[in-house]
Design a protein around this motif. Structure first.
Motif, short mmCIF file in Angstrom:
data_model
loop_
_atom_site.label_atom_id
_atom_site.label_comp_id
_atom_site.label_asym_id
_atom_site.label_seq_id
_atom_site.Cartn_x
_atom_site.Cartn_y
_atom_site.Cartn_z
N MET A 17 0.84 -1.19 0.00
CA MET A 17 0.00 0.00 0.00
C MET A 17 0.88 1.25 0.00
N HIS A 18 1.88 1.27 0.84
CA HIS A 18 2.78 2.42 0.94
C HIS A 18 3.49 2.67 -0.39
N LEU A 19 3.95 1.62 -1.03
CA LEU A 19 4.66 1.77 -2.30
C LEU A 19 3.72 2.26 -3.41
N PHE A 20 2.55 1.65 -3.52
CA PHE A 20 1.57 2.11 -4.51
C PHE A 20 1.16 3.55 -4.24
N TRP A 21 0.97 3.88 -2.98
CA TRP A 21 0.56 5.23 -2.58
C TRP A 21 1.63 6.25 -2.96
N THR A 22 2.88 5.87 -2.80
CA THR A 22 3.99 6.77 -3.10
C THR A 22 4.24 6.90 -4.59
N GLN A 23 4.23 5.78 -5.31
CA GLN A 23 4.63 5.77 -6.72
C GLN A 23 3.48 5.73 -7.71
N GLY A 24 2.32 5.27 -7.27
CA GLY A 24 1.21 5.05 -8.19
C GLY A 24 1.26 3.64 -8.76
N MET A 87 -10.66 15.50 11.60
CA MET A 87 -10.67 14.72 10.35
C MET A 87 -9.97 15.51 9.25
N PHE A 88 -10.32 16.79 9.11
CA PHE A 88 -9.69 17.62 8.09
C PHE A 88 -8.21 17.85 8.40
N GLU A 89 -7.91 18.15 9.65
CA GLU A 89 -6.52 18.44 10.01
C GLU A 89 -5.63 17.21 9.88
N SER A 90 -6.19 16.02 10.06
CA SER A 90 -5.39 14.80 9.90
C SER A 90 -4.88 14.66 8.47
N THR A 91 -5.57 15.30 7.54
CA THR A 91 -5.16 15.27 6.14
C THR A 91 -3.89 16.07 5.91
N ILE A 92 -3.71 17.14 6.66
CA ILE A 92 -2.57 18.01 6.41
C ILE A 92 -1.39 17.71 7.34
N ARG A 93 -1.60 16.85 8.33
CA ARG A 93 -0.51 16.51 9.25
C ARG A 93 -0.36 15.00 9.35
N GLY A 96 4.70 9.81 8.90
CA GLY A 96 5.01 8.44 8.54
C GLY A 96 4.23 7.90 7.37
N GLU A 97 3.42 8.74 6.74
CA GLU A 97 2.65 8.30 5.58
C GLU A 97 3.02 9.16 4.38
N PRO A 98 2.83 8.63 3.18
CA PRO A 98 3.05 9.46 1.99
C PRO A 98 2.11 10.66 2.01
N ILE A 99 2.47 11.68 1.25
CA ILE A 99 1.66 12.89 1.18
C ILE A 99 0.41 12.61 0.35
N GLY A 100 -0.68 13.23 0.74
CA GLY A 100 -1.92 13.09 0.00
C GLY A 100 -2.72 11.89 0.44
N CYS A 101 -3.54 11.39 -0.43
CA CYS A 101 -4.49 10.33 -0.11
C CYS A 101 -4.39 9.23 -1.18
N PHE A 102 -4.19 8.02 -0.74
CA PHE A 102 -4.09 6.89 -1.66
C PHE A 102 -5.38 6.71 -2.46
N MET A 103 -6.53 6.92 -1.81
CA MET A 103 -7.82 6.76 -2.50
C MET A 103 -7.96 7.82 -3.60
N VAL A 104 -7.65 9.07 -3.27
CA VAL A 104 -7.73 10.15 -4.26
C VAL A 104 -6.74 9.89 -5.39
N ASN A 105 -5.52 9.53 -5.04
CA ASN A 105 -4.51 9.22 -6.06
C ASN A 105 -5.01 8.14 -7.01
N SER A 106 -5.62 7.11 -6.44
CA SER A 106 -6.11 5.99 -7.24
C SER A 106 -7.23 6.43 -8.18
N GLY A 164 -10.34 18.09 -1.85
CA GLY A 164 -9.46 19.17 -2.29
C GLY A 164 -8.23 19.28 -1.41
N LEU A 165 -8.42 19.19 -0.10
CA LEU A 165 -7.27 19.24 0.82
C LEU A 165 -6.33 18.06 0.58
N ARG A 166 -6.91 16.89 0.36
CA ARG A 166 -6.10 15.69 0.15
C ARG A 166 -5.28 15.76 -1.14
#
Length: 190
Positions: A17-24, A87-93, A96-106, A164-166
């Motif tokens: 998940m981390h690799l896909f999230w980072t690289q696509g 919930m919103f602030e957890s998106t910007i802070r 240990g996780e890649p930036i953004g959102c794996f679901m949005v990226n997908s 949008g934040l994600r």
């Protein structure tokens, strides 16, 4: 005699998940997965299936983890507005996780091309909007959120802001700007 698996499934799935999230999806090769997950190619195929099946399982794992985080927020907060803010602030802070959102990226990378990914993303968004609508209704019943708001339309608006934040966190680290967006968006509840 069959060999036993020498890895914990969720642990290696989290790595995928981390690799896909980072690289696509497209930029991640099977060899990348073998190297990053730390298991043999045959074990990946035997346990998860091909790259696409592994990607879907990683996306489902991400959804489960995000749902768990949100449920934790609601169980430990009494204020609906504070739950939404966190919930919103957890998106910007995210630490240990890649930036953004794996679901949005997908959704952005594969949503128009892959019906299975599109379905998972849409189901996730729908569940989140239903959750937001329920939170808004609860807040209206307790008097914390103004009663003249349509809970469904407000949930759509808040979901759009959250998405949008994600996306925006991938291109800016301006915390004041991001917090200003959160403040303005949540002010409609007052």
């Amino acid at each position: 005699m069959a060999r036993s698996k020498e890895f914990e499934i969720n642990e290696v799935l989290d790595r995928a998940m981390h690799l896909f999230w980072t690289q696509g999806y497209e930029k991640t090769s099977m060899q990348d997965l073998v190297d990053y997950m730390g298991i043999h190619r045959r074990s990946i195929y035997d346990t998860f299936g091909d790259k696409h099946a592994l990607y879907l399982k990683a996306l489902e794992r991400y959804e489960a983890k995000q749902t768990s985080k949100i449920k934790f927020l609601t169980q430990n907060q009494k204020s609906i507005k504070l739950v939404l803010r966190e919930m919103f602030e957890s998106t910007i802070r995210k630490e240990g996780e890649p930036i953004g959102c794996f679901m949005v990226n997908s959704g952005v990378e594969l949503g128009a091309l892959d019906p299975e990914v599109s379905s998972l993303v849409n189901e996730s968004y729908t569940r989140t909007e239903e959750f937001l609508s329920t939170l808004i209704q609860t807040g209206q019943q307790t008097g914390e959120i103004k009663r003249d708001l349509n809970p469904v339309a407000t949930a759509h608006f808040l979901m759009n802001t959250w998405l949008g934040l994600r996306t925006l966190v991938k291109t800016t680290s301006d915390q004041r700007k991001l917090m200003s967006i959160i403040d303005m968006s949540l002010s409609i509840l007052d």
